[in-house]
Scaffold this motif. Structure first.
Motif, PDB file in Angstrom:
ATOM      1  N   LYS A 221      56.783  -3.865  56.733  1.00 49.12           N
ATOM      2  CA  LYS A 221      56.167  -3.133  57.844  1.00 49.12           C
ATOM      3  C   LYS A 221      55.847  -1.698  57.420  1.00 49.12           C
ATOM      4  CE  LYS A 221      54.843  -3.614  61.880  1.00 49.12           C
ATOM      5  NZ  LYS A 221      53.858  -4.615  62.108  1.00 49.12           N
ATOM      6  N   ALA A 222      56.805  -1.070  56.712  1.00 45.94           N
ATOM      7  CA  ALA A 222      56.603   0.314  56.277  1.00 45.94           C
ATOM      8  C   ALA A 222      55.362   0.404  55.393  1.00 45.94           C
ATOM      9  CB  ALA A 222      57.837   0.807  55.518  1.00 45.94           C
ATOM     10  N   ILE A 223      55.208  -0.569  54.496  1.00 47.61           N
ATOM     11  CA  ILE A 223      54.090  -0.525  53.554  1.00 47.61           C
ATOM     12  C   ILE A 223      52.757  -0.736  54.267  1.00 47.61           C
ATOM     13  CG2 ILE A 223      53.038  -1.693  51.589  1.00 47.61           C
ATOM     14  CD1 ILE A 223      55.908  -2.212  50.560  1.00 47.61           C
ATOM     15  N   THR A 224      52.707  -1.750  55.141  1.00 49.23           N
ATOM     16  CA  THR A 224      51.415  -1.964  55.809  1.00 49.23           C
ATOM     17  C   THR A 224      51.102  -0.838  56.785  1.00 49.23           C
ATOM     18  OG1 THR A 224      52.584  -3.517  57.241  1.00 49.23           O
ATOM     19  CG2 THR A 224      51.186  -4.461  55.548  1.00 49.23           C
ATOM     20  N   ASN A 225      52.132  -0.239  57.385  1.00 56.34           N
ATOM     21  CA  ASN A 225      51.873   0.922  58.233  1.00 56.34           C
ATOM     22  C   ASN A 225      51.278   2.080  57.437  1.00 56.34           C
ATOM     23  OD1 ASN A 225      52.607  -0.025  60.686  1.00 56.34           O
ATOM     24  ND2 ASN A 225      54.664   0.857  60.691  1.00 56.34           N
ATOM     25  N   ALA A 226      51.755   2.250  56.207  1.00 57.44           N
ATOM     26  CA  ALA A 226      51.319   3.394  55.406  1.00 57.44           C
ATOM     27  C   ALA A 226      49.834   3.325  55.065  1.00 57.44           C
ATOM     28  CB  ALA A 226      52.139   3.469  54.122  1.00 57.44           C
ATOM     29  N   ILE A 227      49.289   2.106  54.944  1.00 55.79           N
ATOM     30  CA  ILE A 227      47.871   2.008  54.586  1.00 55.79           C
ATOM     31  C   ILE A 227      47.026   1.513  55.754  1.00 55.79           C
ATOM     32  CG2 ILE A 227      48.403   1.624  52.147  1.00 55.79           C
ATOM     33  CD1 ILE A 227      47.703  -1.325  52.574  1.00 55.79           C
ATOM     34  N   GLY A 228      47.686   1.070  56.837  1.00 52.65           N
ATOM     35  CA  GLY A 228      47.015   0.417  57.954  1.00 52.65           C
ATOM     36  C   GLY A 228      45.705   1.030  58.421  1.00 52.65           C
ATOM     37  N   PRO A 229      45.725   2.272  58.904  1.00 53.25           N
ATOM     38  CA  PRO A 229      44.477   2.792  59.469  1.00 53.25           C
ATOM     39  C   PRO A 229      43.493   3.278  58.413  1.00 53.25           C
ATOM     40  CG  PRO A 229      46.418   4.005  60.240  1.00 53.25           C
ATOM     41  CD  PRO A 229      46.831   3.191  59.062  1.00 53.25           C
ATOM     42  N   PHE A 230      43.839   3.200  57.147  1.00 51.42           N
ATOM     43  CA  PHE A 230      43.009   3.824  56.104  1.00 51.42           C
ATOM     44  C   PHE A 230      42.252   2.841  55.219  1.00 51.42           C
ATOM     45  CE2 PHE A 230      46.800   6.610  56.647  1.00 51.42           C
ATOM     46  CZ  PHE A 230      46.159   7.673  57.264  1.00 51.42           C
ATOM     47  N   TRP A 231      42.861   1.672  54.943  1.00 52.19           N
ATOM     48  CA  TRP A 231      42.321   0.859  53.844  1.00 52.19           C
ATOM     49  C   TRP A 231      40.876   0.446  54.079  1.00 52.19           C
ATOM     50  CZ3 TRP A 231      40.347  -4.002  54.356  1.00 52.19           C
ATOM     51  CH2 TRP A 231      40.639  -4.677  55.548  1.00 52.19           C
ATOM     52  N   ASP A 232      40.539   0.192  55.344  1.00 54.53           N
ATOM     53  CA  ASP A 232      39.181  -0.265  55.629  1.00 54.53           C
ATOM     54  C   ASP A 232      38.163   0.821  55.309  1.00 54.53           C
ATOM     55  OD1 ASP A 232      37.467  -2.305  56.670  1.00 54.53           O
ATOM     56  OD2 ASP A 232      37.146  -0.984  58.382  1.00 54.53           O
ATOM     57  N   ALA A 233      38.481   2.056  55.742  1.00 49.81           N
ATOM     58  CA  ALA A 233      37.576   3.174  55.433  1.00 49.81           C
ATOM     59  C   ALA A 233      37.561   3.443  53.933  1.00 49.81           C
ATOM     60  CB  ALA A 233      38.009   4.419  56.196  1.00 49.81           C
ATOM     61  N   ASN A 234      38.693   3.219  53.258  1.00 47.83           N
ATOM     62  CA  ASN A 234      38.709   3.413  51.804  1.00 47.83           C
ATOM     63  C   ASN A 234      37.769   2.441  51.107  1.00 47.83           C
ATOM     64  OD1 ASN A 234      40.658   5.349  52.216  1.00 47.83           O
ATOM     65  ND2 ASN A 234      42.374   4.024  51.658  1.00 47.83           N
ATOM     66  N   GLU A 235      37.755   1.207  51.617  1.00 46.57           N
ATOM     67  CA  GLU A 235      36.902   0.199  51.002  1.00 46.57           C
ATOM     68  C   GLU A 235      35.425   0.561  51.153  1.00 46.57           C
ATOM     69  OE1 GLU A 235      38.374  -3.950  51.226  1.00 46.57           O
ATOM     70  OE2 GLU A 235      36.369  -4.413  51.936  1.00 46.57           O
ATOM     71  N   VAL A 236      35.107   1.308  52.202  1.00 45.23           N
ATOM     72  CA  VAL A 236      33.716   1.716  52.402  1.00 45.23           C
ATOM     73  C   VAL A 236      33.208   2.552  51.228  1.00 45.23           C
ATOM     74  CG1 VAL A 236      32.178   3.071  53.874  1.00 45.23           C
ATOM     75  CG2 VAL A 236      33.854   1.567  54.903  1.00 45.23           C
ATOM     76  N   TRP A 237      34.131   3.278  50.575  1.00 45.16           N
ATOM     77  CA  TRP A 237      33.688   4.048  49.402  1.00 45.16           C
ATOM     78  C   TRP A 237      33.098   3.150  48.333  1.00 45.16           C
ATOM     79  CZ3 TRP A 237      32.958   9.143  48.948  1.00 45.16           C
ATOM     80  CH2 TRP A 237      33.512   9.958  49.939  1.00 45.16           C
ATOM     81  N   LEU A 238      33.607   1.936  48.205  1.00 45.93           N
ATOM     82  CA  LEU A 238      33.047   1.004  47.222  1.00 45.93           C
ATOM     83  C   LEU A 238      31.612   0.634  47.596  1.00 45.93           C
ATOM     84  CD1 LEU A 238      33.457  -0.819  44.719  1.00 45.93           C
ATOM     85  CD2 LEU A 238      34.227  -2.602  46.275  1.00 45.93           C
ATOM     86  N   ILE A 239      31.410   0.382  48.891  1.00 43.96           N
ATOM     87  CA  ILE A 239      30.064   0.052  49.362  1.00 43.96           C
ATOM     88  C   ILE A 239      29.142   1.238  49.132  1.00 43.96           C
ATOM     89  CG2 ILE A 239      28.727  -0.738  51.339  1.00 43.96           C
ATOM     90  CD1 ILE A 239      31.324  -1.786  52.549  1.00 43.96           C
ATOM     91  N   ALA A 240      29.665   2.444  49.405  1.00 41.72           N
ATOM     92  CA  ALA A 240      28.838   3.637  49.232  1.00 41.72           C
ATOM     93  C   ALA A 240      28.513   3.859  47.758  1.00 41.72           C
ATOM     94  CB  ALA A 240      29.555   4.847  49.823  1.00 41.72           C
ATOM     95  N   VAL A 241      29.491   3.620  46.887  1.00 44.55           N
ATOM     96  CA  VAL A 241      29.228   3.739  45.446  1.00 44.55           C
ATOM     97  C   VAL A 241      28.130   2.755  45.049  1.00 44.55           C
ATOM     98  CG1 VAL A 241      30.195   3.295  43.150  1.00 44.55           C
ATOM     99  CG2 VAL A 241      31.517   4.594  44.809  1.00 44.55           C
ATOM    100  N   GLY A 242      28.259   1.513  45.527  1.00 40.54           N
ATOM    101  CA  GLY A 242      27.233   0.506  45.238  1.00 40.54           C
ATOM    102  C   GLY A 242      25.864   0.948  45.736  1.00 40.54           C
ATOM    103  N   GLY A 243      25.822   1.505  46.935  1.00 40.79           N
ATOM    104  CA  GLY A 243      24.549   1.938  47.516  1.00 40.79           C
ATOM    105  C   GLY A 243      23.903   3.054  46.708  1.00 40.79           C
ATOM    106  N   VAL A 244      24.698   4.061  46.329  1.00 37.45           N
ATOM    107  CA  VAL A 244      24.143   5.182  45.568  1.00 37.45           C
ATOM    108  C   VAL A 244      23.713   4.721  44.179  1.00 37.45           C
ATOM    109  CG1 VAL A 244      24.699   7.403  44.506  1.00 37.45           C
ATOM    110  CG2 VAL A 244      25.317   6.971  46.883  1.00 37.45           C
ATOM    111  N   LEU A 245      24.503   3.835  43.579  1.00 31.25           N
ATOM    112  CA  LEU A 245      24.123   3.274  42.274  1.00 31.25           C
ATOM    113  C   LEU A 245      22.776   2.554  42.382  1.00 31.25           C
ATOM    114  CD1 LEU A 245      24.918   2.510  39.335  1.00 31.25           C
ATOM    115  CD2 LEU A 245      26.030   0.493  40.270  1.00 31.25           C
ATOM    116  N   PHE A 246      22.629   1.766  43.424  1.00 29.19           N
ATOM    117  CA  PHE A 246      21.404   0.999  43.660  1.00 29.19           C
ATOM    118  C   PHE A 246      20.199   1.935  43.769  1.00 29.19           C
ATOM    119  CE2 PHE A 246      19.782  -2.689  46.596  1.00 29.19           C
ATOM    120  CZ  PHE A 246      18.714  -2.884  45.738  1.00 29.19           C
ATOM    121  N   PHE A 247      20.346   2.986  44.553  1.00 31.06           N
ATOM    122  CA  PHE A 247      19.178   3.806  44.833  1.00 31.06           C
ATOM    123  C   PHE A 247      18.881   4.820  43.728  1.00 31.06           C
ATOM    124  CE2 PHE A 247      20.372   8.090  46.210  1.00 31.06           C
ATOM    125  CZ  PHE A 247      19.138   8.723  46.261  1.00 31.06           C
TER     126      PHE A 247
END
Lengths: 444, 358
Positions: free
Chosen positions: B41-67
């Motif tokens: 519980k402690a571990i998932t709480n520590a990343i809970g509200p963040f991991w999804d937004a963190n993953e967006v950086w990968l999409i953004a990196v892909g987008g900037v690379l593409f363009f």
């Protein structure tokens, strides 16, 4: 080569079809959640807030599915359509990168706050985070459709000697005449889906005698949003789209309407009939004379060009598929307006919640907007074939040159298996949330 | 303009690695060290509200690379087809592992998604390390056999491995002993990073144990880094060439080693965030040193027929890159605001936020 193109197309078609089951609900649903939250702020009636929180659970589940199935979409431009990406990346990369930067960050940051932050933020800020999630999801739709519009109707570009497309006018991407009709049409389609889902679940609660106060609220809200959006879906946005296709892609228009031969004195509108590609005719057709001419050009005798006027090399690759996709979409869209009109009349007469047969129909119609949205996109995409960039770049010339068909088939099978699992898990969990129903709370 | 976008892209990539890196690391720690429900519980709480937004950086990196670098995007995404697809599938498992676990209270259900989250995180850390190894090692651009290109000069395709498992073979694979070494470096470095994040964001009982884990893993990491540097000449005879030419670039390895050796003091840190700061410095320094060593190349060619891809021969046209600056600056400011709000609201320890109960 044929195999490669086939598997690349199948993989894109499969993954995008599955993916778009989720955003089409979340875009419309975010609008309805913002509405519930706003009503709560205005009236202080807890039911509205509980409704917003209930739909937020459904939203979060759909959003998570949309994200995990969405990342493969962005990757596939490069993995399976490398030549297309290399040639046009300087243009479509703009709008796709903007989507990542402007909408995904907005959505994902504030979704976390909306889901976990109600106590920390207070009600007004909580409403604001919900609104920002809505804004992010619609911005995402806008930028995807800007990309789509450029492929349908390329603007603001120049082709260099080496075949590359370079951007010459950034603002042209957004003043593209294809963009606004397509965006509004698509968003209305999304609101139709969410309206039918909200109304359908409401009908389920009423018929089941569970959570009846929520059942009434959901049916009422779903029917009102559903009537407005399904009317706007046909007119003006759908009409606007069809005129765009007739003007800029006349061969596509002929194929989707099922017009094989140009007819003198006005074109009929086909309601039913199966295209026979060998003999270039429709079997057992039912058609209304001159109506297509009138709808398209506002003159009963206007000429609509048939497929016979165009060289076979520019005919859409799959004419019957395109024709069926379009007719299923239009047919369902018409039924949606009729049903919502009927339900609205009963609502106005204060008899809707007890008219069981309409509630049953509302429940059973729940999957159909998904079919209509999907076939609508098939109409757009099959209609663009055989082109990736209309009239400029053929689909066969856009695939990755080094990825073998065996590898694409491998990943296609992988996606099919994985998405089957995802679909089952989704249905199970959505069913669980719906069965449990909204929780009543006392916040104030 | 190319250089500007190169710096933007590398900055975004580094941010992605530091942010989603702690999620992967937390997953690895979860897999090996979380024994009780409270630890998990402690571990998932520590990343809970963040991991999804963190993953967006990968999409953004892909987008900037593409363009900004469409040729590089097209070449590398089609060439690294198989590992990218595996990464996509693993990202799906990581996400559903986190999202679905809390939906049903049942031991078997929870066990399945715990493992999905943990194993997917471990393999993602491994694959991202392997990916970095592939980029510095280079690929057979144009798929040259006996001096003849089978494809256009910037296209290639790699199977997952080749029978010889060697980074110097004519026909390479994604995984060879060199890239695998960097993969293991990735796993260890991110495990440390994730442990530091958990220490930073929770009051977990696990924290004292994790400090020891960080210390011990750090010894392994130092050894692995030294081995990597010793074998680096196999894939690049003159790895320090760029640093000799431009001495200011030494700042990157210095930052990396500051982070690496700073971590040995983990047991005595007064502030819980310091460990995370040092592991971030190591990731930043390590990543920038690696890309700086091949600059201006972005994907080296292993044959003598076709030239390496550099940031200058893969970029989009001037006008697009210039006009992109305007919207990008606006977007970057907005993203900064969102991150500020997000990390401000969820500041401090996360034990009570209750992730996964929704």
């Amino acid at each position: 080569m044929e195999d490669m193109l086939f598997y690349d197309r199948m993989q894109f078609a499969f993954t995008i079809t599955f993916h778009y089951l989720f955003p089409q609900l979340t875009m419309g649903l975010s609008l309805m959640i913002v509405y519930f939250k706003w009503k709560f702020l205005r009236t202080k009636i807890d039911t509205y807030n509980d409704a917003a929180k209930f739909w937020m659970k459904i939203f979060a589940l759909n959003f998570a599915m949309g994200v995990v199935t969405g990342i493969p979409m962005e990757f596939q431009f490069g993995t399976n359509w490398a030549k297309f990406s290399e040639l046009t990346g300087g243009i479509i990369g703009q709008t796709l990168a903007m989507e990542g930067m402007f909408s995904f960050f907005l959505e994902s940051s504030f979704l976390g706050l909306f889901l976990f932050g109600e106590k920390l933020l207070g009600q007004k800020l909580h409403f604001l985070t919900g609104f920002l999630v809505f804004l992010g999801s619609w911005a995402s739709g806008y930028l995807i459709i800007a990309t789509h519009s450029w492929m349908q109707y390329p603007v603001g570009y120049e082709i260099l000697e080496n075949g590359r497309y370079v951007l010459t006018n950034f603002s042209a991407l957004f003043s593209n005449p294809w963009l606004m009709p397509a965006f509004l049409h698509n968003q209305m389609g999304s609101v139709v889906t969410s309206s039918f889902v909200v109304a359908g679940i409401g009908a389920f609660y009423l018929l089941n005698d569970k959570h009846s106060n929520f059942g009434k609220l959901f049916v009422k809200t779903g029917v009102i949003f559903g009537l407005i959006s399904s009317v706007l879906l046909a007119f003006p946005t759908g009409d606007w789209m069809a005129k765009n296709v007739a003007e800029h892609q006349p061969v596509t228009f002929a194929a989707m309407e099922g017009i094989f031969e140009t007819e003198e004195g006005g074109a009929e509108i086909i309601l039913i009939g199966q295209p026979d590609m060998e003999n270039k005719k429709l079997d057992n057709k039912i058609a209304v004379p001159n109506v297509l001419s009138f709808l398209t050009y506002q003159r009963w005798d206007a000429q609509v060009k048939g497929l016979n006027e165009f060289d076979e090399s520019v005919h859409p690759t799959n004419v019957p598929g395109l024709y069926y996709a379009y007719h299923i979409m239009v047919g369902l869209g018409t039924i949606f307006i009729g049903l919502m009109l009927l339900a609205s009349i009963q609502l106005y007469r204060k008899k809707l919640y007890t008219t069981k047969w309409i509630l049953w129909i509302l429940l059973f119609m729940l999957p159909f907007p998904y079919i209509a949205n999907t076939t609508g996109w098939y109409t757009a995409e099959l209609g663009r074939q055989p082109w990736l960039v209309y009239d400029l770049l053929r689909t066969a010339d856009g695939i990755s040159p080094t990825v073998s068909s065996g590898n694409t088939l491998f990943t296609l099978l992988g996606f099919i298996g994985l998405y089957l699992l995802l679909g089952l898990l989704f249905l199970m969990l959505a069913g669980k949330i719906i069965n449990k129903g909204p929780e009543t709370s006392k916040l104030n | 303009m190319e250089l500007f976008w190169y710096i933007v892209l590398m900055t975004m990539l580094t941010i992605y690695v530091i942010l989603d890196g702690y999620d992967f690391g937390a997953g690895i720690i979860h897999l090996f060290f979380a024994k009780t429900e409270k630890d998990k519980k402690a571990i998932t709480n520590a990343i809970g509200p963040f991991w999804d937004a963190n993953e967006v950086w990968l999409i953004a990196v892909g987008g900037v690379l593409f363009f900004a670098f469409p040729t590089l995007y097209a070449s590398s995404f089609s060439g690294f087809y198989l590992p990218l697809m595996l990464i996509l599938w693993l990202l799906i498992f990581r996400a559903i592992g986190l999202e679905l676990r809390g939906q049903i209270k049942n031991k078997m259900w929870e066990a399945i998604w715990d493992k999905a989250f943990g194993i997917a995180s471990l393999l993602l850390a491994l694959f991202f390390g392997v990916a970095l190894g592939n980029v510095v090692r280079g690929v057979n651009l144009g798929m040259v056999t006996d001096g003849v290109s089978a494809h256009e000069a910037h296209y290639f395709f790699l199977p997952l491995w080749n029978p010889s498992f060697s980074p110097t073979a004519e026909h390479l694979g994604v995984i060879d002993w060199f890239t695998l070494l960097l993969g293991v470096v990735g796993v260890v470095a991110l495990a440390i990073h994730g442990a530091n994040w958990i220490i930073f964001k929770t009051h977990s009982d696990l924290n004292q144990k994790l400090k020891k884990v960080v210390f011990n893993l750090n010894i392994i990491l130092v050894v692995l880094v030294i081995i990597s540097l010793l074998v680096w000449h196999v894939i690049e005879p003159k790895p320090f060439h760029n640093f000799m030419e431009n001495p200011w670039m030494w700042i990157f390895p210095i930052i990396a080693f500051t982070g690496l050796f700073g971590l040995f003091k983990v047991k005595t840190f007064k502030k819980d965030g310091l460990g995370f700061l040092f592991s971030s410095l190591f990731l930043f320094g390590g990543l920038t040193s690696t890309v700086a060593s091949i600059f201006p190349k972005v994907l080296p060619s292993t044959n003598s027929v076709n030239p390496s891809l550099t940031l200058y021969n893969v970029a989009a046209h001037e006008y697009g890159l210039t006009v992109g600056v305007y919207w990008f600056v606006i977007a970057a400011i907005l993203v900064g605001v969102y991150m500020f709000v997000q990390y401000r609201v969820f500041r401090g320890k996360m034990d009570d936020v209750g992730y996964g109960d929704h």
